[in-house]
Design an enzyme around this catalytic site. Structure first.
Site, PDB file in Angstrom:
ATOM      1  N   LYS A   1      11.381   1.750   6.140  1.00  0.00           N
ATOM      2  CA  LYS A   1      10.601   1.796   7.188  1.00  0.00           C
ATOM      3  C   LYS A   1       9.298   0.998   7.070  1.00  0.00           C
ATOM      4  CE  LYS A   1       7.008   4.125   8.374  1.00  0.00           C
ATOM      5  NZ  LYS A   1       6.266   3.068   8.924  1.00  0.00           N
TER       6      LYS A   1
ATOM      7  N   GLU B   1       3.510   2.715  -5.472  1.00  0.00           N
ATOM      8  CA  GLU B   1       2.606   1.610  -5.925  1.00  0.00           C
ATOM      9  C   GLU B   1       1.418   1.642  -4.979  1.00  0.00           C
ATOM     10  OE1 GLU B   1       0.443  -1.361  -5.572  1.00  0.00           O
ATOM     11  OE2 GLU B   1       2.299  -2.635  -5.075  1.00  0.00           O
TER      12      GLU B   1
ATOM     13  N   CYS C   1      -3.484  -5.196  -2.714  1.00  0.00           N
ATOM     14  CA  CYS C   1      -3.688  -4.267  -3.702  1.00  0.00           C
ATOM     15  C   CYS C   1      -4.096  -4.856  -4.940  1.00  0.00           C
ATOM     16  CB  CYS C   1      -2.605  -3.283  -3.936  1.00  0.00           C
ATOM     17  SG  CYS C   1      -1.056  -4.394  -4.335  1.00  0.00           S
TER      18      CYS C   1
ATOM     19  N   GLU D   1     -11.626   1.128  -2.321  1.00  0.00           N
ATOM     20  CA  GLU D   1     -10.757  -0.121  -2.065  1.00  0.00           C
ATOM     21  C   GLU D   1     -11.115  -0.293  -0.633  1.00  0.00           C
ATOM     22  OE1 GLU D   1      -6.557   0.735  -1.374  1.00  0.00           O
ATOM     23  OE2 GLU D   1      -6.167  -1.476  -2.583  1.00  0.00           O
TER      24      GLU D   1
HETATM   25  P1  NAI Z   1      -0.727   3.810   4.818  1.00  0.00           P
HETATM   26  O1  NAI Z   1      -0.647   4.155   3.491  1.00  0.00           O
HETATM   27  O2  NAI Z   1      -1.183   4.681   5.790  1.00  0.00           O
HETATM   28  O3  NAI Z   1       0.700   3.330   5.230  1.00  0.00           O
HETATM   29  C1  NAI Z   1       1.413   2.716   4.521  1.00  0.00           C
HETATM   30  C2  NAI Z   1       2.939   2.841   4.905  1.00  0.00           C
HETATM   31  O4  NAI Z   1       3.172   4.320   4.996  1.00  0.00           O
HETATM   32  C3  NAI Z   1       3.360   2.739   6.355  1.00  0.00           C
HETATM   33  O5  NAI Z   1       4.733   2.300   6.446  1.00  0.00           O
HETATM   34  C4  NAI Z   1       3.002   4.096   7.171  1.00  0.00           C
HETATM   35  O6  NAI Z   1       3.806   4.043   8.496  1.00  0.00           O
HETATM   36  C5  NAI Z   1       3.645   4.815   6.039  1.00  0.00           C
HETATM   37  N1  NAI Z   1       3.198   6.150   6.094  1.00  0.00           N
HETATM   38  C6  NAI Z   1       1.934   6.763   6.496  1.00  0.00           C
HETATM   39  N2  NAI Z   1       1.796   8.071   6.077  1.00  0.00           N
HETATM   40  C7  NAI Z   1       3.051   8.557   6.016  1.00  0.00           C
HETATM   41  C8  NAI Z   1       3.380   9.715   5.711  1.00  0.00           C
HETATM   42  N3  NAI Z   1       2.688  10.903   5.769  1.00  0.00           N
HETATM   43  N4  NAI Z   1       4.699   9.868   5.195  1.00  0.00           N
HETATM   44  C9  NAI Z   1       5.723   8.801   5.139  1.00  0.00           C
HETATM   45  N5  NAI Z   1       5.191   7.706   5.277  1.00  0.00           N
HETATM   46  C10 NAI Z   1       3.978   7.447   5.773  1.00  0.00           C
HETATM   47  O7  NAI Z   1      -1.542   2.390   4.663  1.00  0.00           O
HETATM   48  P2  NAI Z   1      -2.230   1.789   5.884  1.00  0.00           P
HETATM   49  O8  NAI Z   1      -2.744   2.669   6.813  1.00  0.00           O
HETATM   50  O9  NAI Z   1      -1.233   0.670   6.438  1.00  0.00           O
HETATM   51  O10 NAI Z   1      -3.295   0.795   5.011  1.00  0.00           O
HETATM   52  C11 NAI Z   1      -4.549   1.576   4.680  1.00  0.00           C
HETATM   53  C12 NAI Z   1      -5.196   1.404   3.306  1.00  0.00           C
HETATM   54  O11 NAI Z   1      -4.111   1.613   2.459  1.00  0.00           O
HETATM   55  C13 NAI Z   1      -5.778  -0.092   3.473  1.00  0.00           C
HETATM   56  O12 NAI Z   1      -6.748  -0.025   3.721  1.00  0.00           O
HETATM   57  C14 NAI Z   1      -5.512  -0.342   1.888  1.00  0.00           C
HETATM   58  O13 NAI Z   1      -6.508   0.514   1.183  1.00  0.00           O
HETATM   59  C15 NAI Z   1      -4.060   0.874   1.532  1.00  0.00           C
HETATM   60  N6  NAI Z   1      -3.003  -0.039   1.186  1.00  0.00           N
HETATM   61  C16 NAI Z   1      -2.622  -0.595   0.043  1.00  0.00           C
HETATM   62  C17 NAI Z   1      -1.686  -1.124  -0.108  1.00  0.00           C
HETATM   63  C18 NAI Z   1      -1.042  -1.693  -1.600  1.00  0.00           C
HETATM   64  O14 NAI Z   1      -0.173  -2.740  -1.651  1.00  0.00           O
HETATM   65  N7  NAI Z   1      -1.444  -1.150  -2.690  1.00  0.00           N
HETATM   66  C19 NAI Z   1      -0.867  -2.018   1.047  1.00  0.00           C
HETATM   67  C20 NAI Z   1      -1.352  -1.560   2.144  1.00  0.00           C
HETATM   68  C21 NAI Z   1      -2.420  -0.680   2.332  1.00  0.00           C
END
Ligand code: NAI
Ligand code: MG
Length: 475
Positions: free
Chosen positions: A175, A251, A285, A379
């Site tokens: 996904k 991660e 990240c 972050e």
């Molecule tokens: P997010 O954690 O909300 O989303 C990442 C993925 O998880 C997306 O595919 C989303 O659809 C999915 N997702 C969200 N909630 C879920 C749930 N309850 N069950 C299953 N899947 C779920 O991150 P988002 O909103 O895209 O980015 C927000 C923040 O996350 C950023 O501002 C940053 O701080 C952090 N982030 C960190 C990353 C990293 O590489 N460690 C990468 C992207 C975001």
């Protein structure tokens, strides 16, 4: 407008409901594609397809060499289609096209090639037993892997999960993030062209909570969940995984410390420190978002760093010259803007940067922020860095470790002992000395604290994506 379908069981398909959502180009700030909006029914369809491909199909049974050859063919198709894949990510989330072409796409292909070879060449262990029994290890494919990816390096981070999962004989439901769906559908179509059997790599689009993401992580036929994204989301996914007792690899976020000692080679430290916080507009990240600079060089380093930050070319990410594009979405832009608004109220000063055109945030350098300021603790995931002075090594390490995150840290010094001491003392999954983001795919990758659970890479990926088995035989 383009349409981006799911790819389930070898077929490009709409959602059962027919629902769609828009993908917005963050530079034009207009929708550019419609995407199939998956729900529980579509998640079930995708998991069942992966289940059948695993339980009955040839993929887990064909052996490492044949699977590896198919993964190499897949990697070659990714390379041949580099322009289309790069354009998909750039249009979806605004990363500079030159980065997408020169880094993200080649790294995605390299991930498939590496894990194909790693699985083929891996050895098990023979455990000589005093009792005269013969004990050895096997690594059985785990089953159906749910891979949930973020939007910051869409194609590249998806391949980091999908490649080891496939190489070890699993089937996958991927996904992608709702903000960056396009390259995943393209990647899945290339996998089919390479000859991967239907159902081996499925792509399911949709949101997280109450949508495709949640339905996937809660599905009882899933055997592994690998997730990259926000720490808060990681907690929700870990709860879903615990209900089905499914191993989970997380991660999560970071607040990378970057320590520049007074004996550092300054030009090198400035170059890497700029890359560490401003590449991908800080949406990394691993970003080095907290710079700690020893007092003796504070002014000289900071002047050079600020000049280099101001020299970065911001603008249209489809322009080859652009080094910093817009933030990935309006929601994310608003979040980063709210951090900018907090800086002066919390006692910091903005030396350079601020808002640019549209959803662009310019390279922003913050000084004098107290360690309690939000900008120092949370972050931001944007091109914003704090610079703080320090006197002693102990002080630098204590400041660097004063965070709930622990994904990575950087150290710049010419003193070998100092580098080794700092590397040992920093609470982080990776420490880079005099560089940043240099990866050996055999090395463990992951974080401590709120930065995650588990490690991936090389044998660490094998551990997660297989069921290690002990066989003990009486001779
Ligand atoms: P997010 O954690 O909300 O989303 C990442 C993925 O998880 C997306 O595919 C989303 O659809 C999915 N997702 C969200 N909630 C879920 C749930 N309850 N069950 C299953 N899947 C779920 O991150 P988002 O909103 O895209 O980015 C927000 C923040 O996350 C950023 O501002 C940053 O701080 C952090 N982030 C960190 C990353 C990293 O590489 N460690 C990468 C992207 C975001
Ligand atoms: Mg979110």
């Amino acid at each position: 407008m383009d349409f981006i379908p799911h790819v389930i069981d070898g077929q490009e398909t709409e959602s059962a409901s027919g629902d769609r959502f828009a993908s917005v180009d963050p530079w034009t700030r207009e929708p550019w594609a419609e995407v199939a909006l998956g729900g529980p029914q579509d998640a079930d369809r995708a998991v069942q397809a992966a289940r059948r491909a695993f339980d009955e199909g040839p993929w887990p049974r064909m052996g490492y060499a044949e699977r590896g050859a198919l993964l190499h063919r897949f990697a070659a198709l990714i390379e041949e289609n580099a322009d289309a894949l790069a354009l998909a990510d750039t249009t979806d989330m605004g990363k500079p096209i030159s980065d997408a072409r020169s880094r993200d796409v080649p790294r995605a292909a390299a991930n498939y090639r590496f894990f194909a070879d790693h699985a083929r060449l891996a050895t098990g262990e023979v455990l000589p037993m005093d009792t005269g029994h013969h004990a050895y290890t096997r690594f059985e494919s785990a089953g159906v892997v749910a891979a949930i990816a973020p939007w910051n390096f869409p194609l590249m981070l998806e391949s980091w999960k999908v490649a080891p999962a496939l190489a070890w004989g699993n089937t996958v439901v991927l996904k992608p993030a709702e903000d960056s769906p396009a390259s995943a559908t393209l990647m899945a179509s290339l996998a089919l062209r390479a000859g991967l059997p239907p159902g081996v790599l499925n792509v399911l689009h949709g949101y997280g909570p109450g949508s495709a993401g949640a339905a996937l992580t809660e599905h009882p036929s899933v055997d592994r969940i690998t997730f990259t994204g926000e720490s808060a989301t990681g907690r929700v996914i870990a709860r879903a995984a615990s209900a089905n007792l499914v191993p989970v690899s997380l991660e999560l976020g970071g607040k990378g410390a970057n320590i520049v000692f007074d004996d550092a080679e300054l030009g090198n430290a400035v170059d890497w420190s700029i890359r560490a916080i401003f590449s991908n507009a800080g949406q990394v990240c691993l970003a080095g978002s907290r710079l700690y600079v020893q007092r003796g060089i504070y002014d000289e380093f900071t002047d050079r760093f600020v000049a280099a930050a101001q020299a970065l070319v911001a603008g249209d990410p489809k322009d080859d010259a652009t080094q910093l594009g817009p933030l990935a979405s309006q929601e994310h832009y608003k979040k980063v803007r709210s951090y900018l608004d907090s800086i002066e109220a919390d006692g910091g000063t903005i030396r350079t940067g601020g808002l640019g055109e549209g959803w662009v945030v310019l390279p922003t350098v913050v000084e004098n922020a107290p360690p309690t300021a939000r900008i120092c603790r949370e972050e931001v995931f944007g091109p914003v860095v704090t610079i703080t002075g320090f006197d002693t090594d102990e002080e630098a390490i204590a400041q660097a470790n004063d965070t709930r995150y622990g994904l990575n840290a950087m150290v710049f010094t010419q003193n070998l002992s100092r580098a080794h001491r700092a590397a040992a003392a920093l609470a982080a999954g990776t420490v880079w000395v005099n560089c940043f983001f240099i990866r050996d795919l055999r090395a463990p990758f992951g974080g401590v604290g709120d930065s995650g659970i588990g490690r991936e890479g090389g044998t660490f990926s094998r551990e997660f994506f297989t069921e290690p088995k002990a066989v003990v035989m009486q001779v």
